[in-house]
Design a protein around this motif. Structure first.
Motif, PDB file in Angstrom:
ATOM      1  N   LEU A 172      47.080  -2.658  26.841  1.00 39.48           N
ATOM      2  CA  LEU A 172      46.741  -2.092  25.534  1.00 39.48           C
ATOM      3  C   LEU A 172      47.736  -2.572  24.483  1.00 39.48           C
ATOM      4  O   LEU A 172      48.945  -2.500  24.691  1.00 39.48           O
ATOM      5  N   PHE A 219      42.165  -3.925  23.971  1.00 39.50           N
ATOM      6  CA  PHE A 219      42.160  -3.475  25.364  1.00 39.50           C
ATOM      7  C   PHE A 219      41.761  -4.665  26.224  1.00 39.50           C
ATOM      8  O   PHE A 219      40.657  -5.181  26.109  1.00 39.50           O
ATOM      9  N   ASN A 220      42.676  -5.112  27.067  1.00 41.91           N
ATOM     10  CA  ASN A 220      42.480  -6.346  27.844  1.00 41.91           C
ATOM     11  C   ASN A 220      42.092  -7.517  26.945  1.00 41.91           C
ATOM     12  O   ASN A 220      41.257  -8.353  27.298  1.00 41.91           O
ATOM     13  N   VAL A 235      38.570  -3.238  20.509  1.00 48.95           N
ATOM     14  CA  VAL A 235      37.665  -2.145  20.885  1.00 48.95           C
ATOM     15  C   VAL A 235      36.623  -1.882  19.798  1.00 48.95           C
ATOM     16  O   VAL A 235      35.456  -1.606  20.089  1.00 48.95           O
ATOM     17  N   MET A 266      38.149   3.169  30.368  1.00 51.71           N
ATOM     18  CA  MET A 266      39.020   3.972  29.505  1.00 51.71           C
ATOM     19  C   MET A 266      38.570   5.423  29.571  1.00 51.71           C
ATOM     20  O   MET A 266      37.448   5.734  29.189  1.00 51.71           O
TER      21      MET A 266
END
Length: 328
Positions: free
Chosen positions: A10, A80-81, A85, A100
């Motif tokens: 993150l 996120f990765n 998002v 998540m």
């Protein structure tokens, strides 16, 4: 723009979340509540970040905004990765939901009173079609066993359990989707001390087994010290200090962090506490002070603090603080 680094699951950069204040006959926006106002941090895989601060400082809103549970963000980035998002489509976001998850503060109000425990835990598993019908019951039993629940609990309802058992149900519900990242929103604040220890140990055990990453939101500093690898201290929507847990607790830098830590009880009746009592009241996030937001309550306040907002500086290796006292 933040550049993706694979070691971090993150990456949050200058995240902002404002809520409109509406007034008048036409309910027009007449102001904004700056609940999260420029939060930046990175979180490594398989680690825990503790997020601490007074009530109303924006901890929970930060967690919910990261998970895209509070509508659209006002500004900043949430990777996120490596994926933003807020750029994902509904279909992509639905797929990401399994990775998540969140554990809410109050286990009773976050559990449906009309569903038995087995259905509460398995509802999302069925919705996302994670296992086949033939494997479903065994899968739910396995998840419940990992969280200290028995198979016969599946037919019972939330009101039949104690607070600690309800929180185990909430953990099992999040765990059932096989997530990579979990926001723990004060998961032990509603429990007594002995049960708190059990839940914290359960979370740490599950983290080792599944390589989970936690954002652990709490106001209990002793709990945060026990579970966290890094700690972020929030004040009025901003992250004022951030670093490794041992560094933060050994050498708190920001005046607000020092005041928070001075309130930690010492288990020795003869020990003298050097309590730092903050003067004044917490400013409104709808009308924050100019310059440093903490200057209205800071004993070290200067004229510069009143006029110029400080920027984040690295004082020690990996130890960041937002304060003019540490300007080079």
């Amino acid at each position: 723009m933040v550049t993706y680094d694979p070691q971090y699951i993150l990456m949050v950069d200058e995240l902002k979340k404002y809520f409109p204040i509406k007034g008048g006959m036409m309910s027009k926006a007449v102001g904004q509540v700056k609940a999260v106002d420029g939060v930046t941090f990175n979180l490594k895989r398989g680690t825990t970040m503790g997020l601490v601060g007074e009530s109303g400082c924006g901890k929970t809103t930060t967690g919910r905004t990261i998970l895209r549970l509070s509508g659209e963000k006002t500004g900043g980035q949430v990777l996120f990765n490596g994926k933003e998002v807020y750029d994902l489509s509904k279909k992509e976001m639905r797929a990401l939901r399994t990775k998540m998850q969140i554990i809410f503060q109050d286990p009773f109000s976050s559990l449906s009173p009309r569903l038995p425990v087995g259905e509460i835990i398995g509802e999302a598993v069925r919705e996302h079609d994670l296992v086949s019908k033939a494997e479903f019951n065994d899968y739910i039993d396995t998840v419940m066993d990992e969280c200290g629940l028995q198979p016969f609990h599946k037919a019972r309802y939330p009101h039949e359990f104690s607070g600690g058992q309800r929180q185990r149900i909430c953990i099992a519900r999040a765990l059932a989707l096989n997530p990579e990242f979990i926001v723990c929103d004060e998961p032990v604040s509603a429990l007594d001390v002995s049960i708190q220890a059990q839940i914290i140990n359960l979370l740490k055990s599950l983290q080792r087994q599944r390589n989970l990453t936690y954002l652990f939101i709490s106001h209990d500093l002793s709990v945060v010290e026990h579970i966290s690898d890094v700690v972020g201290v929030m004040y009025l929507g901003n992250l004022v200090e951030y670093g490794r847990t041992e560094d933060i607790f050994r050498n708190p830098l920001h005046p607000y962090t020092k005041a928070l830590f001075s309130a930690i009880p010492i288990p020795d009746p003869k020990a003298k506490m050097n309590r730092i009592v903050l003067e004044g009241t917490i400013p409104s996030p709808a009308n924050p002070p100019s310059g440093c937001k903490f200057h209205t309550r800071c004993a070290n306040c200067t004229q510069r603090c009143k006029e110029e907002a400080p920027v984040q500086r690295e004082v020690e290796d990996g130890h960041y603080v937002v304060c003019h006292l540490y300007d080079k």
